[in-house]
Design a protein around this motif. Structure first.
Motif, PDB file in Angstrom:
ATOM      1  N   LYS A   2       0.840  -1.197   0.000  1.00  0.00           N
ATOM      2  CA  LYS A   2       0.000   0.000   0.000  1.00  0.00           C
ATOM      3  C   LYS A   2       0.875   1.248   0.000  1.00  0.00           C
ATOM      4  O   LYS A   2       1.970   1.234   0.552  1.00  0.00           O
ATOM      5  N   PRO A   3       0.379   2.313  -0.584  1.00  0.00           N
ATOM      6  CA  PRO A   3       1.148   3.563  -0.519  1.00  0.00           C
ATOM      7  C   PRO A   3       1.325   4.002   0.933  1.00  0.00           C
ATOM      8  O   PRO A   3       0.485   3.705   1.795  1.00  0.00           O
TER       9      PRO A   3
ATOM     10  N   ASP B  15       8.346   6.429  -6.895  1.00  0.00           N
ATOM     11  CA  ASP B  15       7.353   5.960  -5.921  1.00  0.00           C
ATOM     12  C   ASP B  15       8.123   5.376  -4.730  1.00  0.00           C
ATOM     13  O   ASP B  15       9.002   4.523  -4.921  1.00  0.00           O
ATOM     14  N   ARG B  17       7.507   3.193  -2.847  1.00  0.00           N
ATOM     15  CA  ARG B  17       7.374   1.736  -2.743  1.00  0.00           C
ATOM     16  C   ARG B  17       8.403   0.993  -3.595  1.00  0.00           C
ATOM     17  O   ARG B  17       8.513  -0.231  -3.511  1.00  0.00           O
TER      18      ARG B  17
ATOM     19  N   GLU C 126       4.196  -1.199  -8.963  1.00  0.00           N
ATOM     20  CA  GLU C 126       3.761  -0.962  -7.578  1.00  0.00           C
ATOM     21  C   GLU C 126       2.249  -0.737  -7.524  1.00  0.00           C
ATOM     22  O   GLU C 126       1.563  -1.233  -6.629  1.00  0.00           O
ATOM     23  N   GLN C 127       1.745   0.025  -8.490  1.00  0.00           N
ATOM     24  CA  GLN C 127       0.299   0.289  -8.533  1.00  0.00           C
ATOM     25  C   GLN C 127      -0.485  -0.991  -8.811  1.00  0.00           C
ATOM     26  O   GLN C 127      -1.497  -1.273  -8.168  1.00  0.00           O
ATOM     27  N   ASP C 130      -0.483  -3.518  -5.748  1.00  0.00           N
ATOM     28  CA  ASP C 130      -1.374  -3.102  -4.668  1.00  0.00           C
ATOM     29  C   ASP C 130      -2.828  -3.299  -5.081  1.00  0.00           C
ATOM     30  O   ASP C 130      -3.645  -3.840  -4.325  1.00  0.00           O
TER      31      ASP C 130
END
Lengths: 327, 166, 735
Positions: A2-3, B15, B17, C126-127, C130
């Motif tokens: 998750k961000p 990002d 992440r 990453e998007q 998730d």
């Protein structure tokens, strides 16, 4: 994953303030936390990078040593003072994971390593530790790596690490900086919890707490052993591990310090076993008694029943080796 | 501050992440570092961070401004290979090649660790000076899985380089 | 031109040994080695393709039922998310090896826990990851009590698979035997666990689907993908020059490829889908668990009169594959009275398919452990017992054997290892707290051939190019095809460029069933023979009288460089077919394993201390890469013996240990120095190269040798693989 907000702590008080926020988590080496975040087992909304805090280095501390929370596992195991004066700790660290992981993993972070329970890692399964109140799929499931001591009806997970097992045998202390800026000391033996009704809590840390270091008491001397039984020769979690510090004087066990990995939700320490051994001449009968006492309340869950005889036999091997006995 | 990879600087404008591994492979275009498990369970992503070997999958790129990373591409090239790269070819210390960059980065760091006197779990005396035996190499290389099963040849390749350095 | 060669009789010409270049068989370094070790060899996911979107698969969390609703809305609202796709063209199982058509594609119908049910596509990985984790799916789950998840649980439907062998009267032979063994062994499921996770990048230009993908057998994969997408095979191009291991798991296409392809078509932009390691475990392929009853009826001298091998295996409903456990048992040993059969249980776990050496990998390890039990029962040296049971001819079909070096392997291996089989009583010696024992086993694997084409061009500049859609999955294809062409055309290896892994090239055999080298290599040889004939014609000599060496044609006292001789490039395509040679001979590879283990007296941990493998696999085309294949197989044997098992939770059918932390493939420390000897052999029935298969033999029986060594070391016979410490503990001597 998750961000999250990535934040860098500038000083301990700053870290405490950032970490007291709901959903904030500290990140040091990240070897366990990122593993869990990728699976969304861990979903922090803020990640507080503590790596640039001045928590490195191993320094003299009274008669003992102070290990900064950010000292990597590799650095700790490579330190000449640790290697010569606390060999059980060096051996335990070297028994865990790999050089790659130990270069990143930190002393403070490793204490907070979460369980390897398969069901905890799998979002499609119930787990009271990950999602309180959902149930424990490990009970009645495949539980080869699970606890035989100190488990509860809500959780049978084990603490998977090696370093803390040695720290428990050495009676080390964890130094914690809290959100008010105060420091408190918690014995390693009291740092991890048993699951009880709140298995979501692995240890006694409170929001805003930052582990700053670990205090080792004066060198314990004696014979120090760390033995780890696992499914492959390296790079595997312990089925059972034993950390031992044993002094034999005048043919008797003058001092025995023992801690066990792979058996419970925390590094297992049983003062009764040490008391039984101390003052006695080493013998197989004594070792059998010690093992029986250690395991008197042990309960298998099915696939891990073998851990009971395995622990008994491994303890005997360690005690024999430490007291000069042989098979 | 940027991150330095194989001597070149890269901005970390990504990002949060993004793992260091994904940063290397995607943002820096250095796909020699492999993703085998993304969870620190295989070692294919091993790189050198400030000279020490780590699993690049289990750290975030944004945590590494100011750090220096060496990947397999930074160790040597097909035309100018590092002695370990050449030894892996001679001893057939690889088959499919996917774990290989990680194995070689790991071996490079391992030789440095032994030179620095770091002991391992199989060292007879944890306080002593480590010897470079095959048993030591096997233990120290156990963080790099090779499913093709080239382990014997990997040990032979590393031994040869270690002996040449000694 | 295309030259067809049909293998319908042994090829005694032994052309390769008659050539002059002298590179065939030599332990040359792989030509792909410097790219691989420098990290510049590109694998499927690593191509830089502009505008490439990232997809992540979503797997089911039930074992059987229907997808009722995919709640796409919340996920589509997340930053960067482009699409949630659940399209009827997406496959939900991996294709079986050689299928050549789409596997099951019922994306809304769930047949196993971990089945792909959707793809989430986003701008970044990453998007997408998730979003995929957060995608909510509503299921209508079948009553778990009615879904057979386990072949042991009583209600899984069983069927006999293939033609059982029922010959004579095994029951009577067992009654009459002087020494009889009737034992049941079990093995657990295995994962291929290739180091490169399954990965594909798909691009669609409105007519052609181009995909970089990690695959073993492109000519079948092209048809499989075309069938799934409703395209013609010519509309599909697959590219796979480097493949990060396969071991069966990439024989057929997997879900990530069709998902990427459908997404690329729907979104009009390239899409990359890489399976996570957990997804590879959950959704690709498993080797079936097995239960094997083995009956051996022997006379006083240990000669088998009766031989029984009956196996129970499992697979999903509808799959046409059953682990061929008894494959080598059909012909390896004597025994007039024979019963061999395979029963297949239909259960709802992920697809069972080929994992390195399907059949023999687990069949041989159990058979060889049972043979050890017979050796002990009869008091005969296990090596001698095996020597006494080498049949004169195929015991059921009466076929002659082609070249078979089993006896030599047993003797040479025993000699190298220092085998002493005179006293096999357990607990022979202890070093400290380790019980030390030795064990041995036969290795056997059937030889397979497959149709293959390869194009060879000899250029005016004195170099050659070999082209085939054949893959090199680590096996050494680049090296050996270059050596074959170099040997036949008289070129040093650096003058031969081998280009693989692209469906634009002629269809090779693919990498599977250990057939790649012998089959595609034969196609290369056939093409080279045609080129040699053209050269001979130009020089006005018989092809057989032509000597080609170091880029020159030599005939009589003439020595002409190709650069002078050739006015145009010479291009020939070799086309190799199996014309039924395997119906005339029993053709197989053989070997022997010798192992020393230590079993910890306290903990039951087993460590392999040393291991020798002697193998007869026909001509070794490159001694270095052939040796490496054998080494790799032996490492798999260690895993199969000691550590590897897929664990399913019988309550819901989910795979419990779906990562590399908990599915234990051997690490470096598990593997001692391994000793491999390639026993010199030429098998004219194996292929025109007189080579046979290499890649799988090293595993076939290895785990049995380890089990036998464990028994010898500590006296415990474990009939359940893998032999983890818990299975030894309660029978080890008390400490």
């Amino acid at each position: 994953m998750k961000p999250f907000d990535y934040q860098r702590a500038h000083g301990l008080d700053d870290a405490g303030q950032l970490l007291v926020a709901d959903g904030a988590k500290p990140i040091a080496g990240g070897t366990n936390l990122l593993d869990l975040m990728k699976l969304e087992v861990e979903t922090p909304t803020a990640l507080v990078d503590v790596n640039r805090l001045p928590l490195g280095g191993i320094t003299a501390h009274g008669e003992g040593l102070y290990i900064g929370a950010l000292v990597s596992n590799c650095a700790c195991a490579a330190d000449p003072r640790i290697r010569s004066d606390y060999p059980v700790l060096a051996r335990a660290i070297l028994a865990g994971a790999t050089f790659q992981l130990r270069n990143k993993a930190t002393t403070g972070g490793n204490l907070c390593q979460r369980t390897r329970c398969y069901y905890f890692y799998d979002l499609s399964q119930t787990c009271n530790k990950r999602a309180p109140g959902t149930g424990c799929a490990a009970i009645g499931g495949f539980n080869r790596i699970h606890a035989i001591l100190g488990a509860s009806d809500t959780c049978i997970a084990t603490y998977p690490g090696d370093m803390a097992v040695a720290l428990s045998a050495l009676d080390a202390t964890v130094e914690i900086h809290d959100v008010k800026g105060d420091k408190r000391l918690v014995p390693v033996r009291d740092f991890h919890r048993l699951p009880g009704d709140t298995p979501e809590r692995d240890n006694v840390l409170e929001p805003g707490d930052v582990i700053t270091g670990v205090v080792l008491p004066a060198p314990a001397g004696g014979t120090q052993l760390y033995r780890k039984v696992r499914d492959r020769a390296s790079y595997a979690f312990a089925l059972v591990s034993v950390a031992a510090v044993i002094h034999v004087e005048d043919g008797k066990i003058a001092k025995a310090r023992l801690a066990f990995g792979g058996l419970a939700h925390k590094p297992w320490h049983d003062a009764r076993v040490e008391a039984l051994l101390e003052g006695e001449a080493p013998s197989d009968a004594l070792f059998d008694q010690a093992a029986a006492l250690l395991l008197d309340e042990a309960r298998g869950q099915g696939s891990n029943d073998f851990k009971i005889p395995l622990t008994r036999r491994t303890l005997k091997a360690v005690l024999r080796e430490a007291t000069g006995g042989t098979l | 501050m940027p991150i330095t990879i194989n001597g070149a600087e890269y901005e970390l404008d990504v990002d949060p992440r993004t793992s260091l591994l994904d940063f290397l492979r995607r943002d820096a275009g250095l796909t020699g570092t492999k993703k085998g498990c993304d969870h620190g369970q295989c070692g294919a992503c091993t790189v050198l961070l400030n000279g020490q070997r780590i699993n690049s999958c289990l750290t975030l790129a944004v945590m590494h401004d100011g750090d220096s990373v060496t990947t397999i591409e930074g160790l040597g090239t097909p035309d100018a290979p590092h002695p370990l790269q050449a030894a892996f070819v001679r001893h057939d210390g690889y088959q499919c090649g996917y774990c290989t960059p990680g194995q070689i980065c790991s071996a490079k760091a391992m030789l440095d660790e032994i030179a620095a006197g770091w002991t391992s779990f199989v060292s007879d005396d944890v306080a002593g000076t480590p010897k470079l035996s095959e048993e030591e190499i096997r233990e120290r290389m156990s963080g790099n899985l090779c499913r093709c099963g080239a382990y014997s040849n990997i040990v032979a390749a590393i031994s040869e380089v270690a002996e040449a350095q000694a | 031109m295309t030259r067809l060669y049909t293998m319908d009789k042994p090829d005694d010409r032994n052309r390769l040994d008659a050539m002059a270049q002298g590179i065939i068989g030599r332990p040359l370094d792989r030509p792909d080695g410097s790219a691989k070790t420098a990290g510049v060899a590109p694998y499927a996911a690593e191509y830089v393709i502009p505008e490439c979107a990232e997809g992540v698969l979503v797997l089911s969390t039930i074992s059987r039922g229907e997808v009722v609703e995919i709640e796409s809305g919340p996920v589509l609202a997340m930053p960067g998310v482009l699409a949630v796709i659940a399209d009827p063209r997406m496959i939900t199982r991996s294709a079986q090896g050689g299928a050549g058509k789409s596997p099951v594609r019922e994306i809304q119908h769930v047949d196993y826990y971990g089945q792909p049910v959707a793809l989430v596509v986003a701008e970044t990985f990453e998007q997408a990851r998730d979003a995929a984790t957060r995608l909510r799916i509503a299921y209508r789950a079948d009553d778990p009590a009615k879904v057979p998840l386990d072949s042991e649980d009583g209600h899984a439907p069983h069927e006999s698979f293939g033609e059982p062998v029922q010959q004579g009267n095994l029951d009577a032979a067992m009654r009459d035997a002087v020494h009889a063994v009737d034992v049941t062994y079990t093995t657990e499921g295995h994962a291929s666990a290739a180091m490169e996770p399954h990965a594909s990048i798909a691009e669609w230009d409105g007519n052609t689907l181009t995909a970089h993908s990690s695959l073993q057998m492109l000519k079948y994969n092209q048809k499989e993908l075309a069938d799934a997408l409703g395209l013609q095979p010519e509309q599909v191009r697959l590219i796979a020059p480097y493949v990060g291991g396969g071991f069966g798991s990439k024989l057929g296409i997997s879900a990530e490829l069709t998902a990427a392809a459908v997404a690329a078509i729907e979104l009009g932009r390239p899409v990359r889908v890489v399976m996570s390691r957990q997804q590879v475990f959950q959704t690709v392929m498993r080797r079936s668990e097995t239960r094997q009853r083995i009956r051996l009826a022997a006379d006083a001298e240990g000669r088998l009169d009766g031989f029984g091998h009956e196996a129970w295996v499992s697979n999903l409903p509808g799959e046409k594959f059953a682990e061929p456990v008894t494959q080598a048992s059909e012909f390896l040993y004597r025994g007039a009275h024979r019963t061999l059969r395979i029963d297949l249980a239909r259960i709802h776990r992920m697809t069972a398919g080929s994992v390195r050496a399907p059949g023999e990998a687990v069949g041989m390890q159990c058979l060889e452990a049972a043979m050890d039990e017979l050796a002990i029962a009869s008091g005969i040296d296990p090596v001698e017992l095996r020597l006494r049971n080498i049949p004169e001819q195929h015991p059921s079909e009466g076929l002659p054997y082609s070249s078979r070096r089993l006896a030599e392997c047993l003797k040479i291996g025993a000699e190298r290892f220092g085998w002493d089989g005179s006293d096999r009583r357990p607990l022979p010696r202890r070093e400290g707290e380790w019980w030390i024992g030795t064990g041995m086993a036969t290795a056997c694997r059937v030889h397979n051939l497959n149709e293959a084409q390869a194009k060879v061009t000899l250029s005016t500049d004195g170099t050659a190019v070999v082209e085939s859609d054949m893959t090199d999955i680590g096996t050494g294809t680049y090296a050996i095809l270059g050596q074959i062409a170099g040997e036949m055309l008289g070129l040093p290896p650096e003058k031969v460029l081998v280009q693989l892994g692209d469906t634009r090239y002629p269809p090779g055999a693919g990498s599977g069933g250990s057939w790649g080298a012998a089959s595609t290599g034969s196609a290369v040889m056939v093409a080279c023979e045609a080129i040699r004939e053209q050269l001979a014609q130009q020089l006005g000599v018989e092809e057989a009288d032509l000597t080609l060496k170091d880029g020159e044609a030599i005939t009589g006292n003439r020595r002409i460089p190709f650069t002078e001789l050739l006015e145009t490039d010479l291009t020939e395509t070799g086309h190799f077919k199996n014309g039924g040679i395997d119906e005339q001979f029993a053709i197989a590879m053989y070997g022997a394993f010798f192992v020393e283990v230590g079993v910890n007296a306290y903990t039951g941990e087993t460590r392999v201390r040393r291991m020798t493998g002697a193998f007869g696999l026909g001509r070794a085309l490159n001694a270095k890469t052939a040796t490496s294949q054998c080494l790799g197989g032996m490492v798999w044997g260690i895993g199969s013996a000691l550590t590897e098992e897929l664990v399913f939770d019988p309550r819901d059918g989910h795979l419990v240990n779906h990562d590399l932390a908990e599915y234990h493939v051997p690490v470096n420390a598990d593997v001692p120095a391994l000793d491999v000897v390639l026993v010199d052999e030429r098998d004219p029935a194996g292929s025109p190269l007189q080579a046979k298969g290499v890649g799988e033999l090293g595993i076939c029986g290895a785990a049995g040798a380890i089990a036998n060594a464990i028994h010898h070391a500590c006296g415990v016979r474990v009939r359940s693989f893998p032999i983890t410490p818990d299975k030894l503990l309660d029978q080890l001597p008390e400490v």
